[in-house]
Design a protein around this motif. Structure first.
Motif, PDB file in Angstrom:
ATOM      1  N   THR A  63       2.209  36.287 -60.110  1.00 23.36           N
ATOM      2  CA  THR A  63       3.658  36.454 -60.268  1.00 23.36           C
ATOM      3  C   THR A  63       4.032  37.932 -60.162  1.00 23.36           C
ATOM      4  O   THR A  63       3.157  38.815 -60.154  1.00 23.36           O
ATOM      5  CB  THR A  63       4.134  35.933 -61.640  1.00 23.36           C
ATOM      6  OG1 THR A  63       3.779  36.872 -62.668  1.00 23.36           O
ATOM      7  CG2 THR A  63       3.523  34.578 -61.965  1.00 23.36           C
ATOM      8  N   GLN A  64       5.323  38.159 -60.093  1.00 22.30           N
ATOM      9  CA  GLN A  64       5.830  39.527 -60.089  1.00 22.30           C
ATOM     10  C   GLN A  64       6.564  39.836 -61.394  1.00 22.30           C
ATOM     11  O   GLN A  64       7.443  40.705 -61.433  1.00 22.30           O
ATOM     12  CB  GLN A  64       6.775  39.722 -58.899  1.00 22.30           C
ATOM     13  CG  GLN A  64       6.069  39.660 -57.542  1.00 22.30           C
ATOM     14  CD  GLN A  64       4.972  40.708 -57.422  1.00 22.30           C
ATOM     15  OE1 GLN A  64       5.182  41.874 -57.769  1.00 22.30           O
ATOM     16  NE2 GLN A  64       3.806  40.291 -56.936  1.00 22.30           N
ATOM     17  N   ALA A  87      -4.377  38.113 -66.550  1.00 25.08           N
ATOM     18  CA  ALA A  87      -4.859  38.348 -65.187  1.00 25.08           C
ATOM     19  C   ALA A  87      -4.202  37.377 -64.215  1.00 25.08           C
ATOM     20  O   ALA A  87      -3.804  37.766 -63.100  1.00 25.08           O
ATOM     21  CB  ALA A  87      -6.378  38.202 -65.145  1.00 25.08           C
ATOM     22  N   ASP A  88      -4.065  36.125 -64.635  1.00 20.15           N
ATOM     23  CA  ASP A  88      -3.450  35.124 -63.772  1.00 20.15           C
ATOM     24  C   ASP A  88      -1.986  35.465 -63.485  1.00 20.15           C
ATOM     25  O   ASP A  88      -1.518  35.389 -62.337  1.00 20.15           O
ATOM     26  CB  ASP A  88      -3.553  33.749 -64.435  1.00 20.15           C
ATOM     27  CG  ASP A  88      -2.980  32.644 -63.562  1.00 20.15           C
ATOM     28  OD1 ASP A  88      -3.509  32.430 -62.453  1.00 20.15           O
ATOM     29  OD2 ASP A  88      -1.997  31.998 -63.988  1.00 20.15           O
ATOM     30  N   LEU A  89      -1.246  35.872 -64.522  1.00 18.67           N
ATOM     31  CA  LEU A  89       0.164  36.208 -64.346  1.00 18.67           C
ATOM     32  C   LEU A  89       0.346  37.466 -63.485  1.00 18.67           C
ATOM     33  O   LEU A  89       1.274  37.546 -62.668  1.00 18.67           O
ATOM     34  CB  LEU A  89       0.835  36.400 -65.708  1.00 18.67           C
ATOM     35  CG  LEU A  89       1.003  35.140 -66.561  1.00 18.67           C
ATOM     36  CD1 LEU A  89       1.546  35.492 -67.937  1.00 18.67           C
ATOM     37  CD2 LEU A  89       1.925  34.143 -65.868  1.00 18.67           C
ATOM     38  N   SER A 134      -5.715  49.691 -65.438  1.00 21.76           N
ATOM     39  CA  SER A 134      -4.411  49.408 -66.018  1.00 21.76           C
ATOM     40  C   SER A 134      -3.895  48.110 -65.416  1.00 21.76           C
ATOM     41  O   SER A 134      -4.382  47.643 -64.370  1.00 21.76           O
ATOM     42  CB  SER A 134      -3.433  50.544 -65.721  1.00 21.76           C
ATOM     43  OG  SER A 134      -3.104  50.566 -64.327  1.00 21.76           O
ATOM     44  N   ALA A 135      -2.887  47.514 -66.054  1.00 20.54           N
ATOM     45  CA  ALA A 135      -2.326  46.275 -65.530  1.00 20.54           C
ATOM     46  C   ALA A 135      -1.755  46.481 -64.134  1.00 20.54           C
ATOM     47  O   ALA A 135      -1.884  45.628 -63.245  1.00 20.54           O
ATOM     48  CB  ALA A 135      -1.244  45.754 -66.475  1.00 20.54           C
ATOM     49  N   ALA A 136      -1.113  47.648 -63.900  1.00 17.27           N
ATOM     50  CA  ALA A 136      -0.539  47.936 -62.585  1.00 17.27           C
ATOM     51  C   ALA A 136      -1.633  48.064 -61.529  1.00 17.27           C
ATOM     52  O   ALA A 136      -1.491  47.562 -60.401  1.00 17.27           O
ATOM     53  CB  ALA A 136       0.293  49.219 -62.645  1.00 17.27           C
ATOM     54  N   ARG A 150      -2.978  44.594 -60.738  1.00 16.70           N
ATOM     55  CA  ARG A 150      -2.045  43.837 -59.897  1.00 16.70           C
ATOM     56  C   ARG A 150      -2.097  44.340 -58.451  1.00 16.70           C
ATOM     57  O   ARG A 150      -2.061  43.550 -57.502  1.00 16.70           O
ATOM     58  CB  ARG A 150      -0.639  43.947 -60.452  1.00 16.70           C
ATOM     59  CG  ARG A 150       0.447  43.404 -59.522  1.00 16.70           C
ATOM     60  CD  ARG A 150       1.783  43.371 -60.216  1.00 16.70           C
ATOM     61  NE  ARG A 150       1.964  42.142 -60.974  1.00 16.70           N
ATOM     62  CZ  ARG A 150       2.940  41.926 -61.866  1.00 16.70           C
ATOM     63  NH1 ARG A 150       3.805  42.897 -62.120  1.00 16.70           N
ATOM     64  NH2 ARG A 150       3.045  40.774 -62.474  1.00 16.70           N
ATOM     65  N   ALA A 151      -2.189  45.640 -58.276  1.00 21.80           N
ATOM     66  CA  ALA A 151      -2.208  46.219 -56.932  1.00 21.80           C
ATOM     67  C   ALA A 151      -3.435  45.776 -56.149  1.00 21.80           C
ATOM     68  O   ALA A 151      -3.416  45.719 -54.922  1.00 21.80           O
ATOM     69  CB  ALA A 151      -2.168  47.748 -57.019  1.00 21.80           C
ATOM     70  N   SER A 152      -4.523  45.458 -56.863  1.00 19.44           N
ATOM     71  CA  SER A 152      -5.746  45.020 -56.175  1.00 19.44           C
ATOM     72  C   SER A 152      -5.551  43.682 -55.482  1.00 19.44           C
ATOM     73  O   SER A 152      -6.212  43.374 -54.499  1.00 19.44           O
ATOM     74  CB  SER A 152      -6.902  44.913 -57.169  1.00 19.44           C
ATOM     75  OG  SER A 152      -6.688  43.808 -58.049  1.00 19.44           O
ATOM     76  N   GLY A 153      -4.623  42.867 -56.021  1.00 22.13           N
ATOM     77  CA  GLY A 153      -4.345  41.562 -55.422  1.00 22.13           C
ATOM     78  C   GLY A 153      -5.493  40.595 -55.637  1.00 22.13           C
ATOM     79  O   GLY A 153      -6.525  40.919 -56.240  1.00 22.13           O
ATOM     80  N   PRO A 154      -5.344  39.360 -55.122  1.00 23.84           N
ATOM     81  CA  PRO A 154      -6.404  38.348 -55.268  1.00 23.84           C
ATOM     82  C   PRO A 154      -7.555  38.624 -54.311  1.00 23.84           C
ATOM     83  O   PRO A 154      -7.792  37.903 -53.346  1.00 23.84           O
ATOM     84  CB  PRO A 154      -5.670  37.047 -54.918  1.00 23.84           C
ATOM     85  CG  PRO A 154      -4.600  37.470 -53.973  1.00 23.84           C
ATOM     86  CD  PRO A 154      -4.162  38.842 -54.423  1.00 23.84           C
TER      87      PRO A 154
END
Length: 358
Positions: free
Chosen positions: A300-301, A294-296, A330-332, A335-339
């Motif tokens: 990061t990209q 989750a952190d990565l 999914s991982a994508a 990631r799209a949700s952002g922090p």
């Protein structure tokens, strides 16, 4: 016929001889104490002899009372019967183990100036060191230093009702003929001919709250000596120590055998103690991998394949399946949700899960 004490004989006869030496320093006879402990005088002449913990407890208790010295002749002044109980009473009101042990060291210095006890912290490691301010009697020096360290660690374990795993033990004297016994005495790698005598342990133990009160102290003082040999089953920091080990090398396989060796215990004991803590090795592996992934993904990209490898997965497919099971996304998508609020909600969920396991 007197009851025969039946436990494993692991205490070196050299420590028995040290107690006999303490009697001789006072011009007294140790015969009655040896008899009460069921230790045959002939054993004193056999350097390879061992006595049981129960025998040694009986001998030490008799000697402390007969000599009226809980330090058994180690120091230039006696520590009258009840001295160590007074030190424990001064520490028991502390808010956590670190404060309690700092008090113990400070108050010990008020009673004894032959040695100084110092508790220090460096990074994740805590060290209790013994400074010898004047030469200790040669015949009693080893026994004194070993006993001081074991008294300290035994009290620490009792105060927090937890095993406190040592990561190392150092001694400012040459390896004695019975050096093999040190693995039993300290359950940690022992080094000799060191500049200073000390034990090391995870500094996280110092933050644990005390779990004893005055009533428990009074009960303990009725038979305090077993604290130096009692091996607590529960380690209240084991889950945290396993998490740290897993996070230090996330790409390693981390088999139970490897982790157990790193933590100085058997794989069976590792699994049993984790179960006592309401956790499992697999669940902790998943927790550490999930947090890293989750952190990565959020910071990061890196391509998802690299994230999977960094989190310790052999294939991107297995990572995707596991991540979807952890988060429902999914991982994508994650990631799209952002922090955003999703990250906060995930952190809360992880925290709640961790509380359930500990």
């Amino acid at each position: 016929m007197p009851h025969v004490m039946q436990t494993t004989a692991a205490t070196p006869i050299a420590f028995v001889k040290s107690i006999v030496q303490a009697y001789q320093q006072r011009g007294m006879d140790a015969s009655i104490a040896l008899q009460q402990a069921q230790i045959a005088p002939a054993l004193l002449h056999n350097p390879a002899a061992r006595v049981t913990a129960l025998q040694f407890e009986a001998l030490s208790s008799a000697a402390m009372q007969e000599l009226d010295d809980e330090a058994l002749g180690w120091f230039s002044r006696r520590l009258p019967w009840g001295s160590y109980g007074m030190l424990a009473r001064a520490s028991i009101s502390a808010p956590n183990l670190g404060v309690a042990l700092k008090r113990w060291c400070r108050h010990h210095g008020l009673l004894v100036d032959d040695i100084t006890l110092t508790l220090t912290v460096s990074g994740h490691s805590a060290t209790l060191s013994v400074t010898e301010n004047r030469p200790l009697a040669a015949a009693l020096r080893e026994f004194c230093l070993v006993s001081v360290l074991r008294n300290f660690s035994g009290l620490a374990c009792w105060l927090v009702d937890s095993r406190m795993a040592l990561t190392g033990a150092r001694f400012a004297f040459a390896a004695p003929p019975h050096s093999a016994a040190y693995s039993v005495l300290f359950k940690a790698p022992a080094l000799f001919n060191q500049a200073q005598t000390a034990i090391e342990f995870d500094a996280s133990y110092l933050a644990l709250p005390l779990r004893r009160d005055e009533a428990a102290l009074r009960q303990m003082l009725k038979r305090a000596l077993p604290l130096t040999v009692l091996q607590y089953r529960r380690d209240r920091l084991l889950v945290q120590r396993v998490r740290q080990a897993l996070a230090s090398q996330p790409q390693a396989l981390h088999s139970a055998d490897d982790l157990a060796a790193l933590l100085a215990m058997s794989p069976r004991t590792l699994h049993r103690q984790l179960k006592d803590e309401g956790a499992s090795l697999q669940a902790l592996k998943d927790e550490v991998r999930q947090a890293l992934a989750a952190d990565l993904l959020l910071r990061t990209q890196r391509p998802i394949k690299q994230v999977a490898q960094a989190a310790g997965f052999q294939s991107e497919k297995s990572f995707m399946r596991a991540f979807k099971g952890w988060t429902g996304l999914s991982a994508a998508e994650f990631r799209a949700s952002g922090p955003s609020d999703l990250k906060a909600n995930l952190s809360q969920a992880q925290g709640a899960a961790a509380l359930k396991k500990v």
